[in-house]
Enzyme design. Structure first.
Site, PDB file in Angstrom:
ATOM      1  CG  ASP A  98      -2.231   0.764   0.965  1.00 37.98           C
ATOM      2  OD1 ASP A  98      -2.325   1.469  -0.064  1.00 37.98           O
ATOM      3  OD2 ASP A  98      -3.155   0.668   1.792  1.00 37.98           O
ATOM      4  CG  ASP A  99      -1.079   4.991  -0.682  1.00 40.12           C
ATOM      5  OD1 ASP A  99      -1.615   4.248   0.174  1.00 40.12           O
ATOM      6  OD2 ASP A  99      -1.694   5.932  -1.228  1.00 40.12           O
ATOM      7  CG  ASP A 102      -3.766   8.138   8.761  1.00 44.75           C
ATOM      8  OD1 ASP A 102      -3.806   8.185  10.005  1.00 44.75           O
ATOM      9  OD2 ASP A 102      -3.957   9.152   8.067  1.00 44.75           O
TER      10      ASP A 102
HETATM   11  O1  LIG Z   1      -4.465   3.238   7.814  1.00 41.04           O
HETATM   12  P1  LIG Z   1      -5.784   3.797   7.376  1.00 41.04           P
HETATM   13  O2  LIG Z   1      -6.268   4.899   8.305  1.00 41.04           O
HETATM   14  O3  LIG Z   1      -6.833   2.764   7.157  1.00 41.04           O
HETATM   15  O4  LIG Z   1      -5.545   4.571   5.996  1.00 41.04           O
HETATM   16  C1  LIG Z   1      -4.695   4.139   4.980  1.00 41.04           C
HETATM   17  C2  LIG Z   1      -5.447   3.906   3.694  1.00 41.04           C
HETATM   18  O5  LIG Z   1      -6.145   5.101   3.310  1.00 41.04           O
HETATM   19  C3  LIG Z   1      -5.884   5.379   1.937  1.00 41.04           C
HETATM   20  O6  LIG Z   1      -6.782   4.677   1.103  1.00 41.04           O
HETATM   21  P2  LIG Z   1      -8.276   5.186   0.817  1.00 41.04           P
HETATM   22  O7  LIG Z   1      -9.223   4.439   1.698  1.00 41.04           O
HETATM   23  O8  LIG Z   1      -8.309   6.679   0.900  1.00 41.04           O
HETATM   24  O9  LIG Z   1      -8.556   4.739  -0.675  1.00 41.04           O
HETATM   25  P3  LIG Z   1      -7.662   4.975  -1.987  1.00 41.04           P
HETATM   26  O10 LIG Z   1      -6.418   4.147  -1.822  1.00 41.04           O
HETATM   27  O11 LIG Z   1      -8.529   4.503  -3.074  1.00 41.04           O
HETATM   28  O12 LIG Z   1      -7.331   6.447  -2.080  1.00 41.04           O
HETATM   29  C4  LIG Z   1      -4.485   4.839   1.727  1.00 41.04           C
HETATM   30  O13 LIG Z   1      -4.241   4.537   0.353  1.00 41.04           O
HETATM   31  C5  LIG Z   1      -4.472   3.577   2.567  1.00 41.04           C
HETATM   32  O14 LIG Z   1      -4.961   2.472   1.843  1.00 41.04           O
HETATM   33  O1  HPA Z   2      -2.052  11.261   5.029  1.00 36.95           O
HETATM   34  C1  HPA Z   2      -2.745  10.773   4.093  1.00 36.95           C
HETATM   35  N1  HPA Z   2      -2.597  11.195   2.794  1.00 36.95           N
HETATM   36  C2  HPA Z   2      -3.330  10.695   1.772  1.00 36.95           C
HETATM   37  N2  HPA Z   2      -4.268   9.762   1.919  1.00 36.95           N
HETATM   38  C3  HPA Z   2      -4.473   9.303   3.184  1.00 36.95           C
HETATM   39  N3  HPA Z   2      -5.348   8.368   3.617  1.00 36.95           N
HETATM   40  C4  HPA Z   2      -5.180   8.259   4.932  1.00 36.95           C
HETATM   41  N4  HPA Z   2      -4.221   9.113   5.380  1.00 36.95           N
HETATM   42  C5  HPA Z   2      -3.750   9.776   4.297  1.00 36.95           C
HETATM   43 MG   LIG Z   3      -5.784   3.070  -0.112  1.00 37.78          MG
END
Ligand SMILES: O=P(O)(O)OC[C@H]1O[C@H](OP(=O)(O)OP(=O)(O)O)[C@H](O)[C@@H]1O
Ligand code: HPA
Ligand SMILES: [Mg+2]
Length: 165
Positions: A98-99, A102
């Site tokens: 994952d990127d 959080d």
């Molecule tokens: O540790 P957490 O608080 O669960 O947050 C982390 C996740 O939040 C974001 O995804 P998002 O749900 O925004 O979806 P996306 O990847 O499609 O942008 C990010 O890419 C992680 O997958």
């Molecule tokens: O710090 C952040 N940046 C972008 N996307 C996210 N989703 C959860 N935390 C973050």
């Molecule tokens: Mg995500």
């Protein structure tokens, strides 16, 4: 929730370098991962870089979202699960990418599906760190990470006039 206090903007160059640094760390584990499960959508970009660096060609997605309006986390929305082919042994030998982590809720949800997989992300905030096996850079919980695919060029206020960073 309002936007966190601090900003951590990441350029494409920096993201590529950091994702490569993650690949180096993973290579050093000598674990011979046979597949990547990337957590969409954010995990797609580091997964592309890591799959190239580690020569892993079997790529699966788990489609999950919880941030429905930018900074506010809502309930987990699982749109697509993982093929039984990869989850049958609890995900042994699978690399989950994952990127960022959080709160750690997304990683924890996927860990329940693949308890034996190795979890990697590029950036981590303290609450998510216990959920992740390998990451590159930790930022504080009150920081928002701005990824290049979410950004455009805009005017920046000078620091003396209250720029956030
Ligand atoms: O540790 P957490 O608080 O669960 O947050 C982390 C996740 O939040 C974001 O995804 P998002 O749900 O925004 O979806 P996306 O990847 O499609 O942008 C990010 O890419 C992680 O997958
Ligand atoms: O710090 C952040 N940046 C972008 N996307 C996210 N989703 C959860 N935390 C973050
Ligand atoms: Mg995500």
């Amino acid at each position: 929730m309002s936007l966190p206090e601090k900003a951590f903007p990441v350029s494409w160059d920096q993201f590529h370098r950091d994702a490569r640094a993650l690949a180096w760390r993973l290579a050093g584990l000598n674990q011979n991962f046979h597949a990547i499960v990337c957590i969409t959508r954010g995990g797609l970009v580091p997964a592309a870089i890591i799959s190239r660096e580690l020569n892993i060609r079997l790529i699966e997605t788990v489609c999950i979202a919880s941030y429905h309006d930018y900074v506010n986390q809502g309930e987990m929305n699982l749109l697509k699960g993982i093929t039984p082919e990869l989850s049958k042994d609890g995900g042994a030998g699978v690399l989950v990418v994952d990127d960022l982590t959080d709160t750690g809720k997304t990683a924890s949800e996927v860990r329940a599906m693949l308890p034996k997989a190795h979890f990697a992300c590029v950036y981590a905030k303290p609450s998510g760190v216990p959920m992740i096996d390998t990451f590159v850079t930790e930022v504080s919980q009150d920081t928002w990470i701005y990824f290049p695919w979410d950004m455009g060029f805009t005017y920046q206020e000078p620091i003396a006039k209250g720029a956030k960073g």
